[in-house]
Scaffold this motif. Structure first.
Motif, PDB file in Angstrom:
ATOM      1  N   ASN A   1      -0.004   9.447  42.240  1.00 14.55           N
ATOM      2  CA  ASN A   1       0.114  10.863  42.579  1.00 14.55           C
ATOM      3  C   ASN A   1      -1.128  11.633  42.153  1.00 14.55           C
ATOM      4  OD1 ASN A   1       2.758  10.726  43.703  1.00 14.55           O
ATOM      5  ND2 ASN A   1       3.613  10.614  41.641  1.00 14.55           N
ATOM      6  N   GLU A   2      -1.690  11.259  41.007  1.00 12.69           N
ATOM      7  CA  GLU A   2      -2.907  11.931  40.535  1.00 12.69           C
ATOM      8  C   GLU A   2      -4.080  11.628  41.452  1.00 12.69           C
ATOM      9  OE1 GLU A   2       0.126  11.618  37.575  1.00 12.69           O
ATOM     10  OE2 GLU A   2      -0.882  10.010  38.685  1.00 12.69           O
TER      11      GLU A   2
ATOM     12  N   GLU B   1      11.108  16.663  38.855  1.00  9.12           N
ATOM     13  CA  GLU B   1      10.358  16.383  37.630  1.00  9.12           C
ATOM     14  C   GLU B   1       9.084  17.223  37.538  1.00  9.12           C
ATOM     15  OE1 GLU B   1      11.276  12.134  35.852  1.00  9.12           O
ATOM     16  OE2 GLU B   1      10.074  11.950  37.680  1.00  9.12           O
ATOM     17  N   GLY B   2       8.931  18.175  38.450  1.00  5.13           N
ATOM     18  CA  GLY B   2       7.811  19.091  38.357  1.00  5.13           C
ATOM     19  C   GLY B   2       6.528  18.643  39.025  1.00  5.13           C
ATOM     20  N   ARG B   3       6.564  17.547  39.774  1.00  7.68           N
ATOM     21  CA  ARG B   3       5.357  17.100  40.485  1.00  7.68           C
ATOM     22  C   ARG B   3       5.182  17.906  41.770  1.00  7.68           C
ATOM     23  NH1 ARG B   3       7.618  12.198  38.505  1.00  7.68           N
ATOM     24  NH2 ARG B   3       6.200  11.191  37.016  1.00  7.68           N
TER      25      ARG B   3
ATOM     26  N   ARG C   1       2.807  12.489  51.138  1.00  5.28           N
ATOM     27  CA  ARG C   1       3.725  11.934  50.136  1.00  5.28           C
ATOM     28  C   ARG C   1       4.804  12.939  49.783  1.00  5.28           C
ATOM     29  NH1 ARG C   1       1.116   8.767  45.456  1.00  5.28           N
ATOM     30  NH2 ARG C   1       1.098   7.152  47.047  1.00  5.28           N
ATOM     31  N   ALA C   2       5.824  12.966  50.592  1.00  2.00           N
ATOM     32  CA  ALA C   2       6.932  13.903  50.401  1.00  2.00           C
ATOM     33  C   ALA C   2       7.749  13.609  49.151  1.00  2.00           C
ATOM     34  CB  ALA C   2       7.844  13.874  51.626  1.00  2.00           C
TER      35      ALA C   2
ATOM     36  N   GLY D   1       9.920   9.482  43.699  1.00  2.37           N
ATOM     37  CA  GLY D   1      10.332   8.161  44.157  1.00  2.37           C
ATOM     38  C   GLY D   1       9.184   7.180  44.153  1.00  2.37           C
ATOM     39  N   HIS D   2       7.966   7.659  44.450  1.00  4.76           N
ATOM     40  CA  HIS D   2       6.806   6.771  44.417  1.00  4.76           C
ATOM     41  C   HIS D   2       6.585   6.219  43.009  1.00  4.76           C
ATOM     42  CE1 HIS D   2       2.780   5.216  45.234  1.00  4.76           C
ATOM     43  NE2 HIS D   2       2.418   5.786  44.105  1.00  4.76           N
TER      44      HIS D   2
END
Length: 344
Positions: free
Chosen positions: A48-49, A76-78, A138-139, A143-144
């Motif tokens: 994600n980063e 989770e705030g992402r 990346r919706a 989950g990723h």
């Protein structure tokens, strides 16, 4: 039986062939440059980063031609990232990785943005003047992280999903459910993004197991348009036109496309956004193995560009939607581990 995909053609060649096979362009367009092809290897599973970093890099290199934003946060705030490129009248929305363990559409979307936003030849300028493309990249970042299908919601007791884990995001796009009432957080974000953008075309990128056709050749991707009986025939036909362009392009770059056997539930994105009037298409990339992931990413990227180009030059509207019905059905599964297949 496993058959190695053919060598990939360049994007320019594949797009030109697709246009030749489908129909003559309604409006002349500059030829795509050789730089428009995706020849380099990319990370099939960026963190994600890394996704956020690449999007920021592209926005910087594009000098204002790509707008990157968050459309909301996960449980989770992402951030759920979206990016927009172009300023043309035809609006296209691409969505990737609603299911966290189906990653390959995400790097394809990043490379699409890099190509269309950073490049600045006559073709790039022409394309951006004809279409506006909005991508939800990346919706499902939660989950990723877990490499699972669902979002993350330990309080979930869902109709679609798993209790104590999360919701299956791609069951919660029902137009009758307002975003603020949507129990699947990320689906609500996509609903808002859709409503704010009002795309003519929506493509949702997923992954499926492994299958072979009746000749024993491995399926590399599957496509489907809205099947809910309430979708207007015009929207179904428009989606079929998009599916034909995607099929021809993927086949021409070495793939083997089938028709996906999906259901008609209104909460599935391809049905939900068809009910709202878009040409809404599901594209499932097959999990053909690590050695073929780069080819799968390239095929997804080629389909994104081909749909954008045919929408831009008007040839998409001249595609015979009946060609979609001739896309062959998906064949038998490969191996026992995928006997119980995922659904879109």
């Amino acid at each position: 039986m496993r058959i190695r995909p053919r060598s990939l053609l360049t994007l320019a060649t594949a797009t030109a062939l697709a246009l030749t096979v489908l129909t003559a362009p309604a409006q002349a367009a500059p030829a795509p440059p050789a730089a428009g092809r995706l020849w380099h290897e990319v990370d099939p599973r960026p963190t994600n980063e890394e996704v956020a970093r690449e999007l920021r890099r592209i926005a910087h290199q594009a000098r204002g031609r790509v707008d990157v934003r968050s459309i909301g946060a996960t449980n989770e705030g992402r951030p759920v990232w979206a990016a927009r490129v172009g300023h043309g009248p035809v609006r296209i929305q691409y969505i990737t990785q609603q299911h966290g363990d189906e990653p390959l559409g995400t790097p394809a979307a990043i490379e699409f943005l890099r190509t269309v936003g950073v490049g600045n030849t006559l073709w790039h300028k022409w394309l951006r003047s004809r279409v506006t493309v909005d991508l939800v990249v990346r919706a499902n970042p939660d989950g990723h992280v877990r490499d699972w299908r669902y979002n993350y919601d330990p309080t979930a007791d869902p109709e679609y999903g798993e209790r104590g884990k999360g919701y299956d995001i791609n069951r919660y796009h029902d137009p009758a459910v307002a975003p603020e009432d949507n129990p699947a957080t990320e689906a609500g974000h996509i609903q808002r993004a859709y409503a704010g953008f009002r795309p003519h075309i929506t493509m949702d990128y997923h992954m499926q197991g492994r299958y072979v056709d009746e000749d024993g050749r491995e399926i590399t991707a599957s496509l489907l348009w809205p099947t809910h009986p309430g979708v207007a025939p015009a929207a179904v036909n428009a989606a079929k036109q998009v599916a034909v362009v995607a099929q021809r392009t993927i086949d021409l770059v070495g793939g083997n496309v089938s028709q996906y056997p999906g259901g008609d539930y209104e909460g599935i994105a391809r049905n939900a956004y068809g009910l709202r009037g878009s040409a809404s298409v599901l594209l499932e990339l097959s999990a053909t193995g690590p050695e073929f992931e780069q080819a799968q990413i390239r095929s997804a990227y080629a389909a994104m560009l081909a749909v954008a180009q045919t929408a831009a030059d008007g040839s998409l509207r001249r595609v015979d939607p009946a060609r979609a019905d001739a896309i062959p059905p998906r064949g038998e599964p490969v191996g026992t581990e995928i006997a119980a297949d995922r659904a879109d």
